[in-house]
Design a protein around this motif. Structure first.
Motif, PDB file in Angstrom:
ATOM      1  N   VAL A 110       0.855  -1.182   0.000  1.00  0.00           N
ATOM      2  CA  VAL A 110       0.000   0.000   0.000  1.00  0.00           C
ATOM      3  C   VAL A 110       0.889   1.230   0.000  1.00  0.00           C
ATOM      4  O   VAL A 110       1.852   1.314   0.773  1.00  0.00           O
ATOM      5  N   PHE A 111       0.583   2.175  -0.863  1.00  0.00           N
ATOM      6  CA  PHE A 111       1.328   3.430  -0.941  1.00  0.00           C
ATOM      7  C   PHE A 111       0.434   4.557  -0.471  1.00  0.00           C
ATOM      8  O   PHE A 111      -0.635   4.802  -1.033  1.00  0.00           O
ATOM      9  N   ILE A 112       0.857   5.248   0.589  1.00  0.00           N
ATOM     10  CA  ILE A 112       0.053   6.300   1.209  1.00  0.00           C
ATOM     11  C   ILE A 112       0.741   7.645   0.990  1.00  0.00           C
ATOM     12  O   ILE A 112       1.795   7.914   1.569  1.00  0.00           O
ATOM     13  N   LYS A 113       0.137   8.485   0.153  1.00  0.00           N
ATOM     14  CA  LYS A 113       0.758   9.758  -0.209  1.00  0.00           C
ATOM     15  C   LYS A 113       0.481  10.856   0.799  1.00  0.00           C
ATOM     16  O   LYS A 113       1.248  11.808   0.929  1.00  0.00           O
ATOM     17  N   GLY A 114      -0.603  10.752   1.546  1.00  0.00           N
ATOM     18  CA  GLY A 114      -0.952  11.811   2.483  1.00  0.00           C
ATOM     19  C   GLY A 114      -2.438  12.116   2.390  1.00  0.00           C
ATOM     20  O   GLY A 114      -3.158  11.564   1.561  1.00  0.00           O
ATOM     21  N   PRO A 120      -7.263   5.857   8.071  1.00  0.00           N
ATOM     22  CA  PRO A 120      -7.981   4.591   8.166  1.00  0.00           C
ATOM     23  C   PRO A 120      -7.362   3.479   7.325  1.00  0.00           C
ATOM     24  O   PRO A 120      -7.304   2.328   7.758  1.00  0.00           O
ATOM     25  N   VAL A 121      -6.872   3.826   6.145  1.00  0.00           N
ATOM     26  CA  VAL A 121      -6.261   2.806   5.289  1.00  0.00           C
ATOM     27  C   VAL A 121      -4.971   2.288   5.924  1.00  0.00           C
ATOM     28  O   VAL A 121      -4.725   1.075   5.973  1.00  0.00           O
ATOM     29  N   GLY A 122      -4.162   3.192   6.433  1.00  0.00           N
ATOM     30  CA  GLY A 122      -2.904   2.788   7.046  1.00  0.00           C
ATOM     31  C   GLY A 122      -3.099   1.958   8.301  1.00  0.00           C
ATOM     32  O   GLY A 122      -2.428   0.936   8.507  1.00  0.00           O
ATOM     33  N   LEU A 123      -4.022   2.367   9.170  1.00  0.00           N
ATOM     34  CA  LEU A 123      -4.266   1.616  10.405  1.00  0.00           C
ATOM     35  C   LEU A 123      -4.855   0.238  10.098  1.00  0.00           C
ATOM     36  O   LEU A 123      -4.492  -0.757  10.744  1.00  0.00           O
ATOM     37  N   ALA A 124      -5.740   0.186   9.115  1.00  0.00           N
ATOM     38  CA  ALA A 124      -6.298  -1.115   8.725  1.00  0.00           C
ATOM     39  C   ALA A 124      -5.211  -2.016   8.154  1.00  0.00           C
ATOM     40  O   ALA A 124      -5.166  -3.226   8.447  1.00  0.00           O
ATOM     41  N   ALA A 125      -4.321  -1.448   7.355  1.00  0.00           N
ATOM     42  CA  ALA A 125      -3.216  -2.235   6.803  1.00  0.00           C
ATOM     43  C   ALA A 125      -2.312  -2.757   7.917  1.00  0.00           C
ATOM     44  O   ALA A 125      -1.848  -3.907   7.881  1.00  0.00           O
ATOM     45  N   ALA A 126      -2.065  -1.913   8.933  1.00  0.00           N
ATOM     46  CA  ALA A 126      -1.235  -2.341  10.057  1.00  0.00           C
ATOM     47  C   ALA A 126      -1.888  -3.502  10.805  1.00  0.00           C
ATOM     48  O   ALA A 126      -1.208  -4.477  11.185  1.00  0.00           O
ATOM     49  N   ILE A 127      -3.188  -3.419  11.013  1.00  0.00           N
ATOM     50  CA  ILE A 127      -3.909  -4.497  11.706  1.00  0.00           C
ATOM     51  C   ILE A 127      -3.822  -5.795  10.911  1.00  0.00           C
ATOM     52  O   ILE A 127      -3.625  -6.885  11.472  1.00  0.00           O
ATOM     53  N   LEU A 128      -3.934  -5.692   9.591  1.00  0.00           N
ATOM     54  CA  LEU A 128      -3.896  -6.871   8.717  1.00  0.00           C
ATOM     55  C   LEU A 128      -2.470  -7.292   8.352  1.00  0.00           C
ATOM     56  O   LEU A 128      -2.280  -8.250   7.620  1.00  0.00           O
ATOM     57  N   ARG A 129      -1.495  -6.529   8.844  1.00  0.00           N
ATOM     58  CA  ARG A 129      -0.078  -6.796   8.571  1.00  0.00           C
ATOM     59  C   ARG A 129       0.238  -6.751   7.075  1.00  0.00           C
ATOM     60  O   ARG A 129       1.016  -7.545   6.563  1.00  0.00           O
ATOM     61  N   ILE A 130      -0.399  -5.803   6.413  1.00  0.00           N
ATOM     62  CA  ILE A 130      -0.092  -5.532   5.014  1.00  0.00           C
ATOM     63  C   ILE A 130       0.935  -4.402   4.986  1.00  0.00           C
ATOM     64  O   ILE A 130       0.704  -3.348   5.582  1.00  0.00           O
ATOM     65  N   PRO A 131       2.071  -4.578   4.345  1.00  0.00           N
ATOM     66  CA  PRO A 131       3.109  -3.531   4.363  1.00  0.00           C
ATOM     67  C   PRO A 131       2.667  -2.284   3.616  1.00  0.00           C
ATOM     68  O   PRO A 131       1.957  -2.377   2.599  1.00  0.00           O
ATOM     69  N   TYR A 132       3.064  -1.134   4.137  1.00  0.00           N
ATOM     70  CA  TYR A 132       2.754   0.109   3.433  1.00  0.00           C
ATOM     71  C   TYR A 132       3.925   1.071   3.497  1.00  0.00           C
ATOM     72  O   TYR A 132       4.762   1.026   4.406  1.00  0.00           O
ATOM     73  N   ALA A 375       9.132   9.933  -9.828  1.00  0.00           N
ATOM     74  CA  ALA A 375       8.017   8.988  -9.941  1.00  0.00           C
ATOM     75  C   ALA A 375       8.531   7.583 -10.221  1.00  0.00           C
ATOM     76  O   ALA A 375       8.028   6.602  -9.661  1.00  0.00           O
ATOM     77  N   ARG A 376       9.524   7.489 -11.071  1.00  0.00           N
ATOM     78  CA  ARG A 376      10.097   6.172 -11.381  1.00  0.00           C
ATOM     79  C   ARG A 376      10.796   5.582 -10.160  1.00  0.00           C
ATOM     80  O   ARG A 376      10.665   4.386  -9.872  1.00  0.00           O
ATOM     81  N   ARG A 377      11.521   6.419  -9.434  1.00  0.00           N
ATOM     82  CA  ARG A 377      12.175   5.952  -8.197  1.00  0.00           C
ATOM     83  C   ARG A 377      11.149   5.396  -7.224  1.00  0.00           C
ATOM     84  O   ARG A 377      11.339   4.340  -6.624  1.00  0.00           O
ATOM     85  N   MET A 378      10.052   6.131  -7.074  1.00  0.00           N
ATOM     86  CA  MET A 378       9.021   5.719  -6.132  1.00  0.00           C
ATOM     87  C   MET A 378       8.373   4.413  -6.578  1.00  0.00           C
ATOM     88  O   MET A 378       8.106   3.524  -5.754  1.00  0.00           O
ATOM     89  N   ALA A 379       8.120   4.278  -7.857  1.00  0.00           N
ATOM     90  CA  ALA A 379       7.529   3.057  -8.378  1.00  0.00           C
ATOM     91  C   ALA A 379       8.445   1.856  -8.142  1.00  0.00           C
ATOM     92  O   ALA A 379       7.983   0.761  -7.768  1.00  0.00           O
ATOM     93  N   MET A 380       9.730   2.050  -8.318  1.00  0.00           N
ATOM     94  CA  MET A 380      10.690   0.956  -8.116  1.00  0.00           C
ATOM     95  C   MET A 380      10.737   0.525  -6.653  1.00  0.00           C
ATOM     96  O   MET A 380      10.842  -0.673  -6.347  1.00  0.00           O
ATOM     97  N   VAL A 381      10.639   1.487  -5.753  1.00  0.00           N
ATOM     98  CA  VAL A 381      10.611   1.157  -4.326  1.00  0.00           C
ATOM     99  C   VAL A 381       9.389   0.302  -3.997  1.00  0.00           C
ATOM    100  O   VAL A 381       9.482  -0.714  -3.302  1.00  0.00           O
ATOM    101  N   LEU A 382       8.233   0.698  -4.527  1.00  0.00           N
ATOM    102  CA  LEU A 382       7.002  -0.035  -4.256  1.00  0.00           C
ATOM    103  C   LEU A 382       7.048  -1.450  -4.843  1.00  0.00           C
ATOM    104  O   LEU A 382       6.649  -2.425  -4.181  1.00  0.00           O
ATOM    105  N   LEU A 383       7.545  -1.582  -6.058  1.00  0.00           N
ATOM    106  CA  LEU A 383       7.633  -2.904  -6.684  1.00  0.00           C
ATOM    107  C   LEU A 383       8.602  -3.813  -5.935  1.00  0.00           C
ATOM    108  O   LEU A 383       8.350  -5.010  -5.746  1.00  0.00           O
ATOM    109  N   GLU A 384       9.693  -3.235  -5.490  1.00  0.00           N
ATOM    110  CA  GLU A 384      10.676  -4.007  -4.737  1.00  0.00           C
ATOM    111  C   GLU A 384      10.074  -4.501  -3.420  1.00  0.00           C
ATOM    112  O   GLU A 384      10.232  -5.670  -3.041  1.00  0.00           O
ATOM    113  N   GLN A 385       9.371  -3.631  -2.718  1.00  0.00           N
ATOM    114  CA  GLN A 385       8.758  -4.016  -1.440  1.00  0.00           C
ATOM    115  C   GLN A 385       7.639  -5.030  -1.655  1.00  0.00           C
ATOM    116  O   GLN A 385       7.455  -5.947  -0.857  1.00  0.00           O
TER     117      GLN A 385
END
Length: 389
Positions: A110-114, A120-132, A375-385
């Protein structure tokens, strides 16, 4: 691979998400991208129209209202207090909705820009142990990202990571993601942009924008000075992005107060999705100090007169503008000065329009501060994670 992108409330949150979505699809065409926005967000239709977004979902979110410089007295303001209490319940509802939505989607990352939808999305992801992964463009991180920071896998940031209080080993500098459309334009490309924006391809353009939601103070000041500006520069067209809710009143102001001959040289828009064309056409830009907007104009090496909003949380626009002014990358006009005298915007504007070489150098100085591949740097970070987890 499933990737959730979330953020909203302003164009400064949404446009970087769309830039990253484009790069993700370029690097991993098979990736499924789901955007989660906030119910009632006036800009939520923008991601829905983007070809790189496969699915759009919305959840409730609450906004905690507090204003820079107001101190404790804002806590005693009854209307503000009532709205904050109401939105606290909306935030709880949003966590519940996000929990079931994420459990159904089961994204790889999950990518959270602000923006407050990230809570709510971030806290729900934390509860479900989905990385963000979070991203902060401004020098001062937003409250939403600070709330969910403890459980984030990585904090991506727009400025050198030493500026931020995040753990150094979890923080990486990627810059501010901007659309591929933002880049230095050749004279021929500038002319083409002017042909799309105005009817005078040979003339000059002043672009005025207060951000995705507009800025009444700036709208009113430009309307007040418009006749003097247009009289001094017969080859100039004023292009004003007023904000959707402010467009009608600004049009009425021009129709009422500006001579008909000059009205033809004023273009008013509420909100546009191709701002890059308008900014490419501009000789000078008057803008707020949102980090995303500044990064976009920097990528095009445009000279900017920056009027930071002092009331925004943490004074982050003030700090953004201060950093740029100290590097001689912008012309800074404090809002207080503009409130006291609307004509105070004339000296910096006249200086840039009368001295094209000085304006060009200002744009180049600003352009040197941006990463065009953010934008490309950010996309690569997300794909790697996503692959790691």
């Amino acid at each position: 691979m499933k990737i959730v992108l979330t953020g909203g409330g302003s164009g400064g949150h949404i446009t970087p998400l769309l830039a990253v979505a484009h790069e993700i699809k370029h690097l991993a065409e098979e990736a499924e991208i789901i955007y989660i926005g906030q119910k009632g967000d006036g800009l939520s239709d923008i991601p829905a129209q983007d070809p790189n977004i496969d699915t759009v979902q919305v959840v409730h979110a609450g906004k905690f209202r507090r204003y820079h410089g107001e101190g404790i007295k804002q806590l005693l303001d009854i209307p503000t207090l009532a709205k904050n209490i109401r939105d606290a319940f909306l935030a709880v509802t949003g966590i519940w909705e996000s929990f079931f939505l994420l459990r159904k989607i089961r994204p790889d990352i999950v990518f959270i820009k602000g923006g407050f939808v990230g809570v709510p999305v971030g806290l729900a992801a934390a509860i479900l142990r989905i990385p963000y992964v979070t991203h902060d463009s401004d020098a001062v991180p937003g409250l939403a990202n600070r709330i969910i920071a403890p459980w984030a896998k990585i904090h991506a940031v727009g400025l050198p990571k030493e500026v931020y209080a995040y753990p150094s080993d979890k923080t990486i500098e990627v810059g501010v993601p901007v659309s591929r459309h933002y880049h230095p334009y050749s004279p021929a490309e500038v002319r083409q942009a002017r042909e799309r924006v105005t009817t005078h391809a040979e003339g000059r353009v002043l672009l005025v924008t207060g951000g995705g939601n507009g800025a009444k103070l700036i709208n009113d000041a430009i309307a007040y000075c418009a006749e003097a500006i247009l009289e001094r520069y017969p080859d100039l067209t004023i292009v004003q992005i007023a904000g959707r809710k402010l467009e009608a009143s600004l049009r009425q102001s021009y129709q009422k107060n500006l001579p008909p001959a000059y009205q033809k040289r004023v273009i008013v828009q509420g909100f546009i999705t191709n701002l890059y064309t308008y900014s490419a056409a501009a000789d000078v830009i008057i803008t707020r100090a949102g980090a995303t907007s500044i990064a976009e104009y920097a990528a095009q090496e445009k000279p900017c007169i920056v009027i930071p909003n002092p009331a925004l949380t943490g004074g982050h626009q003030l700090k953004n503008a201060q950093v740029l002014a100290e590097r001689a990358a912008i012309k800074l006009l404090p809002e207080e000065k503009l409130r006291q005298d609307q004509l105070s915007l004339m000296p910096p504007l006249v200086d840039l329009l009368d001295n094209p070489k000085r304006a060009a150098q200002l744009g180049k100085t600003l352009g040197a501060l941006v990463h065009l591949d953010s934008a490309r740097r950010m996309a690569m970070v997300l794909l790697e994670q996503a692959k790691q987890d």
